[in-house]
Design a protein around this motif. Structure first.
Motif, mmCIF file in Angstrom:
data_model
loop_
_atom_site.group_PDB
_atom_site.id
_atom_site.type_symbol
_atom_site.label_atom_id
_atom_site.label_comp_id
_atom_site.label_asym_id
_atom_site.label_seq_id
_atom_site.Cartn_x
_atom_site.Cartn_y
_atom_site.Cartn_z
ATOM 1 N N ASP A 38 -16.305 -7.184 -12.621
ATOM 2 C CA ASP A 38 -14.866 -7.069 -12.358
ATOM 3 C C ASP A 38 -14.550 -5.800 -11.578
ATOM 4 N N CYS A 39 -15.254 -4.737 -11.880
ATOM 5 C CA CYS A 39 -15.054 -3.471 -11.176
ATOM 6 C C CYS A 39 -15.407 -3.634 -9.697
ATOM 7 N N ILE A 40 -16.534 -4.241 -9.428
ATOM 8 C CA ILE A 40 -16.977 -4.443 -8.044
ATOM 9 C C ILE A 40 -15.969 -5.304 -7.284
ATOM 10 N N LYS A 41 -15.517 -6.393 -7.887
ATOM 11 C CA LYS A 41 -14.558 -7.279 -7.226
ATOM 12 C C LYS A 41 -13.260 -6.548 -6.896
ATOM 13 N N LEU A 42 -12.734 -5.817 -7.865
ATOM 14 C CA LEU A 42 -11.482 -5.094 -7.626
ATOM 15 C C LEU A 42 -11.676 -3.966 -6.623
ATOM 16 N N ASP A 43 -12.822 -3.284 -6.683
ATOM 17 C CA ASP A 43 -13.115 -2.237 -5.694
ATOM 18 C C ASP A 43 -13.058 -2.799 -4.283
ATOM 19 N N ARG A 44 -13.699 -3.940 -4.088
ATOM 20 C CA ARG A 44 -13.753 -4.552 -2.750
ATOM 21 C C ARG A 44 -12.365 -4.990 -2.299
ATOM 22 N N ASP A 45 -11.608 -5.622 -3.193
ATOM 23 C CA ASP A 45 -10.246 -6.044 -2.839
ATOM 24 C C ASP A 45 -9.373 -4.835 -2.506
ATOM 25 N N CYS A 46 -9.474 -3.817 -3.328
ATOM 26 C CA CYS A 46 -8.653 -2.626 -3.126
ATOM 27 C C CYS A 46 -9.003 -1.940 -1.804
ATOM 28 N N ALA A 47 -10.280 -1.817 -1.514
ATOM 29 C CA ALA A 47 -10.701 -1.190 -0.253
ATOM 30 C C ALA A 47 -10.153 -1.968 0.935
ATOM 31 N N ASP A 48 -10.243 -3.290 0.884
ATOM 32 C CA ASP A 48 -9.744 -4.113 1.990
ATOM 33 C C ASP A 48 -8.234 -3.979 2.161
ATOM 34 N N ILE A 49 -7.508 -4.032 1.068
ATOM 35 C CA ILE A 49 -6.049 -3.967 1.138
ATOM 36 C C ILE A 49 -5.581 -2.590 1.585
ATOM 37 N N CYS A 50 -6.209 -1.534 1.089
ATOM 38 C CA CYS A 50 -5.833 -0.179 1.506
ATOM 39 C C CYS A 50 -6.128 0.051 2.983
ATOM 40 N N THR A 51 -7.254 -0.458 3.448
ATOM 41 C CA THR A 51 -7.603 -0.315 4.861
ATOM 42 C C THR A 51 -6.596 -1.064 5.727
ATOM 43 N N GLN A 52 -6.233 -2.251 5.323
ATOM 44 C CA GLN A 52 -5.242 -3.014 6.092
ATOM 45 C C GLN A 52 -3.887 -2.312 6.080
ATOM 46 N N ALA A 53 -3.498 -1.768 4.959
ATOM 47 C CA ALA A 53 -2.228 -1.035 4.892
ATOM 48 C C ALA A 53 -2.247 0.150 5.852
ATOM 49 N N ALA A 54 -3.349 0.871 5.896
ATOM 50 C CA ALA A 54 -3.457 2.003 6.822
ATOM 51 C C ALA A 54 -3.323 1.527 8.264
ATOM 52 N N ARG A 55 -3.951 0.412 8.597
ATOM 53 C CA ARG A 55 -3.837 -0.143 9.954
ATOM 54 C C ARG A 55 -2.387 -0.489 10.290
ATOM 55 N N LEU A 56 -1.712 -1.154 9.353
ATOM 56 C CA LEU A 56 -0.326 -1.551 9.595
ATOM 57 C C LEU A 56 0.574 -0.338 9.808
ATOM 58 N N LEU A 57 0.380 0.679 9.005
ATOM 59 C CA LEU A 57 1.192 1.886 9.153
ATOM 60 C C LEU A 57 0.872 2.618 10.451
ATOM 61 N N GLN A 58 -0.394 2.672 10.797
ATOM 62 C CA GLN A 58 -0.807 3.373 12.015
ATOM 63 C C GLN A 58 -0.176 2.744 13.250
ATOM 64 N N ARG A 59 -0.071 1.418 13.262
ATOM 65 C CA ARG A 59 0.513 0.758 14.435
ATOM 66 C C ARG A 59 2.014 0.534 14.287
ATOM 67 N N ASP A 60 2.604 1.132 13.265
ATOM 68 C CA ASP A 60 4.045 1.079 13.027
ATOM 69 C C ASP A 60 4.546 -0.361 12.898
ATOM 70 N N SER A 61 3.783 -1.167 12.152
ATOM 71 C CA SER A 61 4.138 -2.566 11.930
ATOM 72 C C SER A 61 5.465 -2.674 11.180
ATOM 73 N N ILE A 62 6.216 -3.719 11.496
ATOM 74 C CA ILE A 62 7.502 -3.905 10.815
ATOM 75 C C ILE A 62 7.337 -4.268 9.342
#
Length: 114
Positions: A38-62
């Motif tokens: 469960d730790c591994i699964k959540l780690d992977r999901d969290c890493a993916d979602i945080c990375t995507q959030a950073a991308r969206l903010l960096q490109r000033d997504s609506i």
């Protein structure tokens, strides 16, 4: 839409993603991997979602600041799971996730649907 200085928030998201990736990789090296699934699964999901959030903010997504609602949720789930384990990598990940969740909470916007 107003452009914001999101540097600190983006850094918190990337720090969390890196902590989660490290935790997942380290969990795979533990003696009883079945206890870490469960730790591994959540780690992977969290890493993916945080990375995507950073991308969206960096490109000033609506939707960047709305996406932080989801990011806060996965960070809190991951922190709770990592807190169940005594491994140093899990403790470090839990701290990074809590800090990121707090940053997301401070900066998220409500989701608007037409």
């Amino acid at each position: 839409m107003e452009t914001r200085n999101n540097h600190g928030l983006i850094q918190a998201l990337l720090d969390c993603a890196l902590a989660c990736e490290h935790c997942a990789s380290s969990c795979l090296k533990e003696e009883d991997i079945s206890m870490m699934i469960d730790c591994i699964k959540l780690d992977r999901d969290c890493a993916d979602i945080c990375t995507q959030a950073a991308r969206l903010l960096q490109r000033d997504s609506i939707i960047g600041h709305q996406y932080l609602l989801l990011c806060e949720e996965i960070c809190r789930l991951c922190a709770a799971e990592c807190s169940k384990h005594d491994h140093e990598h899990c403790r470090q990940c839990a701290v990074a996730c809590e800090e990121c969740a707090d940053a997301c909470h401070t900066n998220h916007e409500p989701i608007h649907q037409d």
